[in-house]
Each structure stands twice: as C-alpha cells, then as structure tokens.
Design a protein around this motif. Structure first.
Motif, PDB file in Angstrom:
ATOM      1  N   ALA A  34       0.912  -1.229  -0.005  1.00 40.57           N
ATOM      2  CA  ALA A  34      -0.082   0.028  -0.141  1.00 40.57           C
ATOM      3  C   ALA A  34       0.890   1.300  -0.160  1.00 40.57           C
ATOM      4  O   ALA A  34       0.347   2.435  -0.440  1.00 40.57           O
ATOM      5  CB  ALA A  34      -0.876   0.059   1.287  1.00 40.57           C
ATOM      6  N   PHE A  35       2.143   1.246   0.277  1.00 40.98           N
ATOM      7  CA  PHE A  35       3.200   2.339   0.454  1.00 40.98           C
ATOM      8  C   PHE A  35       3.583   2.654  -1.098  1.00 40.98           C
ATOM      9  O   PHE A  35       4.267   3.616  -1.195  1.00 40.98           O
ATOM     10  CB  PHE A  35       4.180   2.072   1.295  1.00 40.98           C
ATOM     11  N   PRO A  40       8.919   8.797   1.175  1.00 43.88           N
ATOM     12  CA  PRO A  40       9.686   8.252   2.330  1.00 43.88           C
ATOM     13  C   PRO A  40       8.813   8.883   3.666  1.00 43.88           C
ATOM     14  O   PRO A  40       8.567   8.138   4.375  1.00 43.88           O
ATOM     15  CB  PRO A  40      11.098   8.488   2.528  1.00 43.88           C
ATOM     16  N   GLU A  41       8.379  10.264   3.209  1.00 50.94           N
ATOM     17  CA  GLU A  41       7.900  10.959   4.548  1.00 50.94           C
ATOM     18  C   GLU A  41       6.491  10.387   4.738  1.00 50.94           C
ATOM     19  O   GLU A  41       6.313  10.208   5.905  1.00 50.94           O
ATOM     20  CB  GLU A  41       8.057  12.425   4.260  1.00 50.94           C
ATOM     21  N   SER A 137      12.046   9.222  12.039  1.00 50.36           N
ATOM     22  CA  SER A 137      12.001   9.893  10.850  1.00 50.36           C
ATOM     23  C   SER A 137      13.196   9.651   9.836  1.00 50.36           C
ATOM     24  O   SER A 137      14.744   9.859  10.737  1.00 50.36           O
ATOM     25  CB  SER A 137      11.781  11.247  11.044  1.00 50.36           C
ATOM     26  N   VAL A 138      13.260   9.696   8.764  1.00 54.41           N
ATOM     27  CA  VAL A 138      14.518   9.322   7.790  1.00 54.41           C
ATOM     28  C   VAL A 138      15.426  10.596   7.995  1.00 54.41           C
ATOM     29  O   VAL A 138      15.168  11.852   7.762  1.00 54.41           O
ATOM     30  CB  VAL A 138      13.912   9.203   6.254  1.00 54.41           C
ATOM     31  N   GLY A 139      16.739  10.052   8.475  1.00 57.24           N
ATOM     32  CA  GLY A 139      17.645  10.864   8.329  1.00 57.24           C
ATOM     33  C   GLY A 139      17.623  11.865   9.890  1.00 57.24           C
ATOM     34  O   GLY A 139      17.948  12.985   9.939  1.00 57.24           O
ATOM     35  N   GLY A 328      12.264   9.515  -6.149  1.00 53.33           N
ATOM     36  CA  GLY A 328      11.847   9.953  -4.818  1.00 53.33           C
ATOM     37  C   GLY A 328      10.341   9.527  -4.125  1.00 53.33           C
ATOM     38  O   GLY A 328      10.028   9.859  -3.098  1.00 53.33           O
ATOM     39  N   ARG A 329       9.835   8.340  -4.688  1.00 52.09           N
ATOM     40  CA  ARG A 329       8.640   7.454  -4.402  1.00 52.09           C
ATOM     41  C   ARG A 329       9.031   6.148  -4.090  1.00 52.09           C
ATOM     42  O   ARG A 329       9.961   5.550  -5.066  1.00 52.09           O
ATOM     43  CB  ARG A 329       7.490   7.783  -5.059  1.00 52.09           C
ATOM     44  N   VAL A 330       8.102   5.408  -3.374  1.00 51.43           N
ATOM     45  CA  VAL A 330       8.250   3.903  -3.198  1.00 51.43           C
ATOM     46  C   VAL A 330       7.757   3.304  -4.488  1.00 51.43           C
ATOM     47  O   VAL A 330       6.597   3.543  -4.633  1.00 51.43           O
ATOM     48  CB  VAL A 330       7.629   3.719  -2.012  1.00 51.43           C
TER      49      VAL A 330
END
Length: 385
Positions: A34-35, A40-41, A137-139, A328-330
């Motif tokens: 579903a992602f 990522p955020e 959160s990432v980073g 930039g997207r899954v």
C-alpha cells in the motif's frame, strides 16, 4: 469484524502416529504494498497506522531501509536512541505475556495493575527518548545526549521488576542463567508469577516439552536477504519463509540460547519461557548502561542506489523491511516478520505441537497453549484440538 492484523488458525488432529498440526494464517503479509507511490516521509508517517504491534521496531526497520536506500547513515546518538526505544518496547511486549497471559495458566487472574504500571513507566521512558516524536524519521538528527530524567525512570522500572517479576535484582537473576542449580532454587523459592509458572513446569514434568529439530535462522548478509525478498516468488517467501529449503526459528530463545539450562532441561518449554525473562533483564541492563540495543539493529551505509534493507531484532524475532525507491517515491515495499518464520506450516510451532505426548484433550490443549504463548505470535490465534 475481522482483525486487520490477521490471525492464526492452529489445528491439532490425533492420528495413529501422534498429533498432526496444521497452521493457517490470514495475516496480510503483502499489506506494505500500500506504500507504493508514497514518499519516504508519507510512508514513515503512515506505517504506525498499519502496523501497531511492535510499532517502534517497525519504525526502526522502516527508517533504516530508507536511509540505506538513500546512502544516509544516522549518527551514533540517533541509532542509540532508536535502539533504546526498541529495547523498551521489547521489555513491554514480554511483560505483557508474563503479567497478563501467564497467570491464567496458573488459574489466577491477570496482573492488570502491574501491567498498567509497566505501561505508564514505559510510556514515560519513551517520551524521554523521543520528546519530539521524530526519532524514527528518515535522517533524524534532533535527538542527542542523555535524556533528562531517564535514570530515575529506569530506577523505578528496576524496582518494579525486582518486586513483581524476579523477586531479586534483575542483574542478579541474569547470573542464574549460567547456574542451573541456582536457577532451580529460584524457581522453587520465589513467589512471583514468573517463578511459580516455571516451578509448575518442573513439578509437572513438563519442562522439556516441545523440543524440535528446527534450527535457528542464521545471520544473513544484506545481499542474500535482498536477493531473496526481491525474487519473483517473494510473496510466497514472506508468507512462508524458509532458508536453504528449511523452516527456521527467530525468537528470544534463538537470541539468548542459554546453553547451561538447555543441557539440563532440554530446548523446550521451560527454557523458552526463561528466555523471555532473560530478554527483559538484559534489556534493562543495556538501558541502564546507556548501550541499549547494541545488537538490536543493523545499520549499514547504503550505496544510494534506491534499494534499502532495514533489520531490527524485535520482541519476537528478526524483522526485515525492503524498500525500492524511484524518483523519490516508493516503487516496492516488502516486510518479512518473525511470526511467518516461527508459525510456518512446518516450522517450530507446528513441530513442537506435534511432539506433545498423547493425553486427555484438556491436557493437550493446556500444553499446546503454553507452547504457543512461549513462542509468541504477534496476533490472535484460535486453537482447535
């Protein structure tokens, strides 16, 4: 209404050769798809809504996967704070079983007040570790230094565990794992619910129940696990995983593996339950020393090629997240959870249940429920005997 986390249907059938076990699962093992299309955020924000059990372990694996895919290595401070939060969660998950599920096995009411105290303390500790709510959160880069007031809260948790779980200082209890005679004295003389349940197994002769030939999941390289989770049959793999053609186990027992106790009692029910207690005491030790989770997560600097693997040793075993990012997207998101290893149709639970001796239905049911609780699914189960 069906459980959004799925459930397990475990059936034991008598046969001429003993018990036969079948395990059917409705767990949504492909739910992470579903992602796809999310950033990522967005993914890290939605993950806790989809996976609420062991939410911090899930968040830790998620963040690690995205960071590896992006070539980001979080600071030691961030990694340490994340690992501490996962350690707190692991302690809480094990105590949920000890305080709520173990007493009914002794025909006693659950220790709800004690569990409420654990929840309150763990929530306060987690708030100190992640005050802004952005630790996973990432980073992430905000958390640093010692969390204020953490020592006092850990002292309160130590006192609670001493009084209600171990009957002695948790650090002292850890010494008993290497001393079977001392461990047995503790079981026989201590009056906490944990000690009394283990004592009941010694007195009933059930301590060695459930020994199986299933071996531990070996330490896998990132390359091997990424390749297996990316293969054309990946959906079958994450639903019924095997390694080198064999079901494997990943659990507190395979992490702790208390050899002196195994030599005396066998790799069965008593040692499995003791392994959960050991992880509670070990997690507290690591938290108190400021080194929590030093082996809980595997952080690797990625190549920024858009593929990332995050692994966390959650309460029930190894949890792995694999992500593939494009523009930039899954593009793909896949999760391999410990329940699928341990509750494989021919895995450790099935083989342990089939090893139970013949007996009256109520005895078989009680022993089967003990074994399932000891290996511990993360979802509800229905047992039919």
């Amino acid at each position: 209404m069906s459980d959004p986390g799925g459930s397990l249907d475990i059936q034991l059938t008598p046969s001429s050769g003993g018990l036969l076990c079948t395990i059917a699962s409705t767990r949504p093992v492909a739910a992470a798809s579903a992602f796809a299309g999310r950033t990522p955020e967005e993914t890290t924000a939605r993950l806790p809504l989809l996976f609420s059990i062991c939410a911090r372990a899930q968040a830790g694996a998620c963040a690690a996967a995205f960071e590896q895919a992006s070539g980001v290595l979080p600071s030691l401070l961030i990694r340490g704070r994340r690992e501490a939060a996962i350690a707190v969660e692991t302690i809480r998950e094990h105590l949920w079983r000890v305080l709520l599920d173990w007493p009914p096995i002794l025909n006693e009411p659950p220790c709800r007040d004690d569990m409420a105290a654990v929840l309150a303390l763990s929530n306060r500790i987690l708030a100190r570790l992640d005050p802004a709510g952005d630790l996973f959160s990432v980073g992430a880069g905000a958390a640093a230094g010692q969390a204020p007031g953490l020592d006092v809260l850990l002292g309160d948790l130590t006192d609670l565990l001493t009084r209600r779980i171990f009957g002695i200082a948790p650090e002292h209890w850890l010494n008993l794992i290497g001393d079977p005679s001392g461990f047995e004295r503790w079981c026989r003389k201590t009056e906490t619910v944990a000690a009394r349940l283990l004592r009941s197994l010694l007195e009933s002769g059930e301590a060695s129940l459930g020994q199986t030939p299933i071996t531990a999941l070996p330490r896998l390289s990132d390359e091997d696990l990424i390749a297996r989770m990316s293969a054309p049959d990946w959906a079958e793999f994450v639903a019924r995983p095997t390694w080198q053609g064999q079901p494997r186990e990943t659990s507190p027992f395979t992490r702790v593996h208390p050899l002196p106790l195994i030599e005396v009692y066998g790799a069965g029910l008593l040692v499995r339950l003791a392994a959960q207690l050991t992880e509670v005491a070990t997690g507290l030790r690591l938290l108190s020393r400021g080194s929590a989770g030093s082996a809980a997560t595997q952080a690797t600097l990625g190549s920024a090629n858009g593929i990332g693997l995050g692994r966390v040793f959650a309460a029930r075993g190894m949890l792995a997240h694999l992500v593939r990012i494009e523009d930039g997207r899954v593009r793909d998101y896949r999760i391999l959870a410990p329940t699928e290893w341990n509750f494989h149709p021919r895995g450790v639970v099935a083989r342990a249940l089939e090893s139970l001796p013949p007996g009256p239905e109520d005895q078989v049911r009680r022993q089967a429920e003990l074994l399932i609780t000891a290996i511990d699914p993360c979802v509800a189960f229905k047992l039919t005997c």
